[in-house]
Design a protein around this motif. Sequence first.
Motif, PDB file in Angstrom:
ATOM      1  N   PRO A  13     -22.946  34.132 -72.052  1.00 62.79           N
ATOM      2  CA  PRO A  13     -23.023  32.714 -72.439  1.00 62.79           C
ATOM      3  C   PRO A  13     -22.781  31.764 -71.267  1.00 62.79           C
ATOM      4  CG  PRO A  13     -21.088  33.791 -73.421  1.00 62.79           C
ATOM      5  CD  PRO A  13     -21.910  34.873 -72.800  1.00 62.79           C
ATOM      6  N   GLN A  14     -22.208  32.271 -70.183  1.00 64.82           N
ATOM      7  CA  GLN A  14     -21.975  31.432 -68.991  1.00 64.82           C
ATOM      8  C   GLN A  14     -23.266  31.167 -68.214  1.00 64.82           C
ATOM      9  OE1 GLN A  14     -20.219  34.130 -69.860  1.00 64.82           O
ATOM     10  NE2 GLN A  14     -18.091  33.440 -70.060  1.00 64.82           N
ATOM     11  N   ASP A  15     -24.363  31.806 -68.597  1.00 66.62           N
ATOM     12  CA  ASP A  15     -25.627  31.651 -67.879  1.00 66.62           C
ATOM     13  C   ASP A  15     -26.286  30.321 -68.295  1.00 66.62           C
ATOM     14  OD1 ASP A  15     -28.354  31.708 -67.100  1.00 66.62           O
ATOM     15  OD2 ASP A  15     -28.362  33.898 -67.151  1.00 66.62           O
ATOM     16  N   LYS A  16     -26.004  29.296 -67.477  1.00 66.18           N
ATOM     17  CA  LYS A  16     -26.429  27.941 -67.847  1.00 66.18           C
ATOM     18  C   LYS A  16     -27.950  27.809 -67.953  1.00 66.18           C
ATOM     19  CE  LYS A  16     -25.902  24.164 -65.082  1.00 66.18           C
ATOM     20  NZ  LYS A  16     -25.100  23.104 -64.449  1.00 66.18           N
ATOM     21  N   ALA A  17     -28.674  28.363 -66.985  1.00 73.23           N
ATOM     22  CA  ALA A  17     -30.133  28.188 -66.964  1.00 73.23           C
ATOM     23  C   ALA A  17     -30.755  28.750 -68.248  1.00 73.23           C
ATOM     24  CB  ALA A  17     -30.730  28.862 -65.732  1.00 73.23           C
ATOM     25  N   THR A  18     -30.313  29.940 -68.658  1.00 73.74           N
ATOM     26  CA  THR A  18     -30.856  30.541 -69.885  1.00 73.74           C
ATOM     27  C   THR A  18     -30.477  29.693 -71.101  1.00 73.74           C
ATOM     28  OG1 THR A  18     -30.644  32.714 -68.861  1.00 73.74           O
ATOM     29  CG2 THR A  18     -30.958  32.688 -71.234  1.00 73.74           C
ATOM     30  N   PHE A  59     -21.838  22.932 -71.424  1.00 76.56           N
ATOM     31  CA  PHE A  59     -22.816  22.545 -70.388  1.00 76.56           C
ATOM     32  C   PHE A  59     -23.436  21.187 -70.757  1.00 76.56           C
ATOM     33  CE2 PHE A  59     -23.455  27.338 -69.985  1.00 76.56           C
ATOM     34  CZ  PHE A  59     -22.665  27.430 -68.861  1.00 76.56           C
ATOM     35  N   PRO A  60     -23.260  20.164 -69.912  1.00 74.05           N
ATOM     36  CA  PRO A  60     -23.835  18.846 -70.218  1.00 74.05           C
ATOM     37  C   PRO A  60     -25.336  18.924 -70.460  1.00 74.05           C
ATOM     38  CG  PRO A  60     -22.423  18.706 -68.264  1.00 74.05           C
ATOM     39  CD  PRO A  60     -22.506  20.164 -68.643  1.00 74.05           C
ATOM     40  N   GLU A  61     -26.042  19.804 -69.727  1.00 73.17           N
ATOM     41  CA  GLU A  61     -27.510  19.899 -69.864  1.00 73.17           C
ATOM     42  C   GLU A  61     -27.896  20.411 -71.250  1.00 73.17           C
ATOM     43  OE1 GLU A  61     -25.626  21.114 -67.505  1.00 73.17           O
ATOM     44  OE2 GLU A  61     -26.381  20.506 -65.534  1.00 73.17           O
TER      45      GLU A  61
END
Length: 212
Positions: free
Chosen positions: A49-54, A87-89
């Motif tokens: 879950p730490q994988d921001k891009a995914t 994640f803000p994104e």
Amino acid sequence: MIIAIDGPAASGKGTLGSRLAQHYGLRHLDTGLLYRAVAKAVLDAGKPPQDKATAVVAARALDHAHLDRHVLQADAIGTAASIVSAFPEVRAVLVEYQRSFAAKPPGAVLDGRDIGTVIAPNADVKIFLVASAEERARRRTKDVEKRGERADFERILADIRTRDDRDTNRPISPLKPAPDAHLLDTTQLDIDAVIRAAIDIVEATRTGRGRG
Ligand code: DC
């Protein structure tokens, strides 16, 4: 009318949200399901879950019409949702959908962590649920057992405390009551009493007797 319900994990927001929506003939959105669906997509892709891009790609691809509450309710998905939601994104992608859901007539009940503060700051009524971590862990334990699964109270309590800490202390849209929210402590109340208290708050606010 827009009703905003916020509160920590396992505070009964979803049940209250759906019952209030039924009572007032409004639509209901459990916004936690959006973050849970993003988290599940990341896990299904074999990523942490730490994988921001995914997570951002998953948020953009989210199919809002098909959120399976039954599948998404797993505790592991809730924990992963708490991570992707920081994640803000990811939040930026999901904010628009939530705002447009709230804006459609005749209004809606939305529940989550940042409804009264960020998603619907002009909501007609804001309710912030509180309950002790122990009581929330007891309720969650019962839910799991009702589904016929094994529940470990201590692990559930630890998980609730970790999620409270993460959701409250993140820099973006942290869990906190809006200044005009009505605090409702449900520690000593059963669900029917919570619903009665919430309806009292809505009615008091509508007739100008409340603070909201
Ligand atoms: O309410 P829930 O347990 O289904 O939410 C799962 C996670 O999603 C929660 O730990 C934090 C995040 N969330 C959020 O950041 N903002 C919301 N409006 C709803 C949920």
